[in-house]
Design a protein around this motif. Structure first.
Motif, PDB file in Angstrom:
ATOM      1  N   THR A 102       0.834  -1.196   0.000  1.00 44.62           N
ATOM      2  CA  THR A 102       0.000   0.000   0.000  1.00 44.62           C
ATOM      3  C   THR A 102       0.872   1.250   0.000  1.00 44.62           C
ATOM      4  OG1 THR A 102      -1.735  -1.203   1.157  1.00 44.62           O
ATOM      5  CG2 THR A 102      -1.885   1.185   1.193  1.00 44.62           C
ATOM      6  N   THR A 103       1.911   1.247   0.804  1.00 48.73           N
ATOM      7  CA  THR A 103       2.835   2.385   0.827  1.00 48.73           C
ATOM      8  C   THR A 103       3.552   2.515  -0.507  1.00 48.73           C
ATOM      9  OG1 THR A 103       3.134   2.184   3.205  1.00 48.73           O
ATOM     10  CG2 THR A 103       4.869   3.355   1.989  1.00 48.73           C
ATOM     11  N   TYR A 104       3.937   1.392  -1.086  1.00 49.02           N
ATOM     12  CA  TYR A 104       4.596   1.409  -2.397  1.00 49.02           C
ATOM     13  C   TYR A 104       3.664   2.010  -3.457  1.00 49.02           C
ATOM     14  CZ  TYR A 104       6.778  -0.166  -6.695  1.00 49.02           C
ATOM     15  OH  TYR A 104       7.332  -0.211  -7.939  1.00 49.02           O
ATOM     16  N   ASP A 105       2.402   1.577  -3.470  1.00 52.22           N
ATOM     17  CA  ASP A 105       1.428   2.122  -4.416  1.00 52.22           C
ATOM     18  C   ASP A 105       1.263   3.625  -4.213  1.00 52.22           C
ATOM     19  OD1 ASP A 105       0.978  -0.323  -5.593  1.00 52.22           O
ATOM     20  OD2 ASP A 105      -0.984  -0.649  -4.654  1.00 52.22           O
ATOM     21  N   TYR A 106       1.165   4.048  -2.956  1.00 55.73           N
ATOM     22  CA  TYR A 106       0.968   5.465  -2.638  1.00 55.73           C
ATOM     23  C   TYR A 106       2.167   6.294  -3.114  1.00 55.73           C
ATOM     24  CZ  TYR A 106       0.363   9.697   0.167  1.00 55.73           C
ATOM     25  OH  TYR A 106       0.242  10.998   0.576  1.00 55.73           O
ATOM     26  N   GLU A 107       3.369   5.864  -2.787  1.00 52.22           N
ATOM     27  CA  GLU A 107       4.558   6.613  -3.166  1.00 52.22           C
ATOM     28  C   GLU A 107       4.753   6.619  -4.685  1.00 52.22           C
ATOM     29  OE1 GLU A 107       7.711   5.030  -0.757  1.00 52.22           O
ATOM     30  OE2 GLU A 107       6.854   5.909   1.062  1.00 52.22           O
ATOM     31  N   THR A 108       4.427   5.515  -5.333  1.00 55.75           N
ATOM     32  CA  THR A 108       4.506   5.461  -6.796  1.00 55.75           C
ATOM     33  C   THR A 108       3.481   6.406  -7.407  1.00 55.75           C
ATOM     34  OG1 THR A 108       5.261   3.164  -6.685  1.00 55.75           O
ATOM     35  CG2 THR A 108       4.411   3.932  -8.817  1.00 55.75           C
ATOM     36  N   ALA A 109       2.288   6.459  -6.831  1.00 58.10           N
ATOM     37  CA  ALA A 109       1.245   7.370  -7.321  1.00 58.10           C
ATOM     38  C   ALA A 109       1.700   8.822  -7.231  1.00 58.10           C
ATOM     39  CB  ALA A 109      -0.046   7.162  -6.526  1.00 58.10           C
ATOM     40  N   LEU A 110       2.333   9.188  -6.124  1.00 62.16           N
ATOM     41  CA  LEU A 110       2.815  10.568  -5.977  1.00 62.16           C
ATOM     42  C   LEU A 110       3.914  10.880  -6.992  1.00 62.16           C
ATOM     43  CD1 LEU A 110       2.856  11.152  -2.118  1.00 62.16           C
ATOM     44  CD2 LEU A 110       1.025  11.538  -3.773  1.00 62.16           C
ATOM     45  N   GLU A 111       4.776   9.910  -7.250  1.00 61.72           N
ATOM     46  CA  GLU A 111       5.821  10.118  -8.253  1.00 61.72           C
ATOM     47  C   GLU A 111       5.207  10.271  -9.648  1.00 61.72           C
ATOM     48  OE1 GLU A 111       9.604  10.660  -9.914  1.00 61.72           O
ATOM     49  OE2 GLU A 111       8.832  10.903  -7.883  1.00 61.72           O
ATOM     50  N   LEU A 112       4.195   9.476  -9.949  1.00 58.05           N
ATOM     51  CA  LEU A 112       3.511   9.605 -11.241  1.00 58.05           C
ATOM     52  C   LEU A 112       2.854  10.975 -11.365  1.00 58.05           C
ATOM     53  CD1 LEU A 112       1.988   6.035 -11.556  1.00 58.05           C
ATOM     54  CD2 LEU A 112       3.741   7.045 -13.040  1.00 58.05           C
ATOM     55  N   GLN A 113       2.264  11.473 -10.278  1.00 62.42           N
ATOM     56  CA  GLN A 113       1.683  12.820 -10.318  1.00 62.42           C
ATOM     57  C   GLN A 113       2.763  13.859 -10.574  1.00 62.42           C
ATOM     58  OE1 GLN A 113      -0.680  13.715  -6.851  1.00 62.42           O
ATOM     59  NE2 GLN A 113      -2.514  12.839  -7.764  1.00 62.42           N
ATOM     60  N   ARG A 114       3.892  13.704  -9.915  1.00 61.89           N
ATOM     61  CA  ARG A 114       5.003  14.640 -10.104  1.00 61.89           C
ATOM     62  C   ARG A 114       5.433  14.664 -11.571  1.00 61.89           C
ATOM     63  NH1 ARG A 114      10.115  15.053 -10.764  1.00 61.89           N
ATOM     64  NH2 ARG A 114      10.624  12.859 -10.749  1.00 61.89           N
ATOM     65  N   LEU A 115       5.334  13.524 -12.242  1.00 58.74           N
ATOM     66  CA  LEU A 115       5.704  13.421 -13.654  1.00 58.74           C
ATOM     67  C   LEU A 115       4.567  13.835 -14.589  1.00 58.74           C
ATOM     68  CD1 LEU A 115       7.580  10.000 -13.441  1.00 58.74           C
ATOM     69  CD2 LEU A 115       8.606  12.281 -13.732  1.00 58.74           C
ATOM     70  N   GLY A 116       3.429  14.231 -14.018  1.00 55.98           N
ATOM     71  CA  GLY A 116       2.297  14.654 -14.834  1.00 55.98           C
ATOM     72  C   GLY A 116       1.423  13.517 -15.320  1.00 55.98           C
ATOM     73  N   GLN A 117       1.618  12.332 -14.795  1.00 57.33           N
ATOM     74  CA  GLN A 117       0.843  11.164 -15.214  1.00 57.33           C
ATOM     75  C   GLN A 117      -0.316  10.938 -14.240  1.00 57.33           C
ATOM     76  OE1 GLN A 117       1.480   9.718 -18.110  1.00 57.33           O
ATOM     77  NE2 GLN A 117       3.162  11.125 -18.410  1.00 57.33           N
ATOM     78  N   ASN A 118      -1.263  11.875 -14.235  1.00 57.33           N
ATOM     79  CA  ASN A 118      -2.336  11.851 -13.248  1.00 57.33           C
ATOM     80  C   ASN A 118      -3.269  10.660 -13.391  1.00 57.33           C
ATOM     81  OD1 ASN A 118      -1.671  14.276 -11.776  1.00 57.33           O
ATOM     82  ND2 ASN A 118      -2.190  15.347 -13.654  1.00 57.33           N
ATOM     83  N   ALA A 119      -3.582  10.264 -14.603  1.00 56.89           N
ATOM     84  CA  ALA A 119      -4.497   9.135 -14.789  1.00 56.89           C
ATOM     85  C   ALA A 119      -3.889   7.851 -14.219  1.00 56.89           C
ATOM     86  CB  ALA A 119      -4.851   8.956 -16.258  1.00 56.89           C
ATOM     87  N   ALA A 120      -2.616   7.624 -14.485  1.00 60.93           N
ATOM     88  CA  ALA A 120      -1.950   6.439 -13.944  1.00 60.93           C
ATOM     89  C   ALA A 120      -1.860   6.525 -12.427  1.00 60.93           C
ATOM     90  CB  ALA A 120      -0.558   6.295 -14.549  1.00 60.93           C
ATOM     91  N   SER A 121      -1.603   7.724 -11.929  1.00 62.67           N
ATOM     92  CA  SER A 121      -1.535   7.934 -10.488  1.00 62.67           C
ATOM     93  C   SER A 121      -2.871   7.612  -9.831  1.00 62.67           C
ATOM     94  CB  SER A 121      -1.146   9.387 -10.198  1.00 62.67           C
ATOM     95  OG  SER A 121      -1.253   9.665  -8.830  1.00 62.67           O
TER      96      SER A 121
END
Length: 192
Positions: free
Chosen positions: A62-81
């Motif tokens: 769950t923490t891995y998913d959350y941190e990966t989601a934030l990194e995807l948002q930082r990269l502008g990949q909001n849908a994947a996040s």
């Protein structure tokens, strides 16, 4: 196996969303054209252990998913996040800040009504979170919901009275509502 599938999903999303020219600023997110298992062949858990890779990740998924989601948002990949943030919510609806970042991702995808529901859910849990109050106010402002924007920003400014950006947006909303004298007071508090 679950870890391999998560990594496969993230790799597939990155591969599907990468643009060829380096100067491209496209934020398009396309679903993978193939199932994630086609990108990295699925391996049975026993085979993974034999190769020295643990069958289960040595950390909280769950923490891995959350941190990966934030990194995807930082990269502008909001849908994947958003896909990963939904998984976090399904696994642990009380995970800190998950509704805040889900709201932000939805807002960046111009899904304002849904982003406001997410911000409100976050504020139900953390009523004094100025980030959520500001973002909800801003989302209301961009939708032309001036009165609702003022409500959120008043709460935010009660907690953080020197926030110049909040004063600026408050002035914008108050002007739109015809409350120009109040708007002038907030504009005076904004220091670029």
């Amino acid at each position: 196996m679950r870890y391999l599938m998560i990594v496969t999903f993230v790799v597939a999303v990155f591969n599907a969303t990468a643009c060829a020219p380096p100067e491209c600023t496209c934020l398009c997110v396309e679903p993978p054209s193939e199932a994630p298992s086609a990108v990295v062949p699925a391996v049975e858990a026993g085979e993974i252990v034999e190769q020295g890779i643990p069958a289960e990740p040595p950390f909280d998924v769950t923490t891995y998913d959350y941190e990966t989601a934030l990194e995807l948002q930082r990269l502008g990949q909001n849908a994947a996040s958003l896909v990963l943030l939904e998984r976090v919510i399904n696994a642990d609806p009380d995970y800190p800040d998950v509704y805040l970042w889900r709201g932000y991702g939805l807002q960046m995808n111009e899904q304002i009504a849904e982003s406001l529901r997410s911000y409100d859910e976050h504020l139900r849990r953390f009523p004094e979170d100025t980030r959520a109050l500001f973002n909800a106010g801003y989302a209301q402002m961009t939708s032309g919901n001036w009165t609702s924007c003022v409500t959120y920003l008043e709460q935010m400014l009660a907690l953080e009275p020197d926030n110049g950006d909040a004063h600026f947006h408050m002035a914008t909303c108050l002007d739109a509502l015809g409350r120009t004298e109040e708007a002038a007071l907030h504009r005076a508090r904004y220091a670029p």
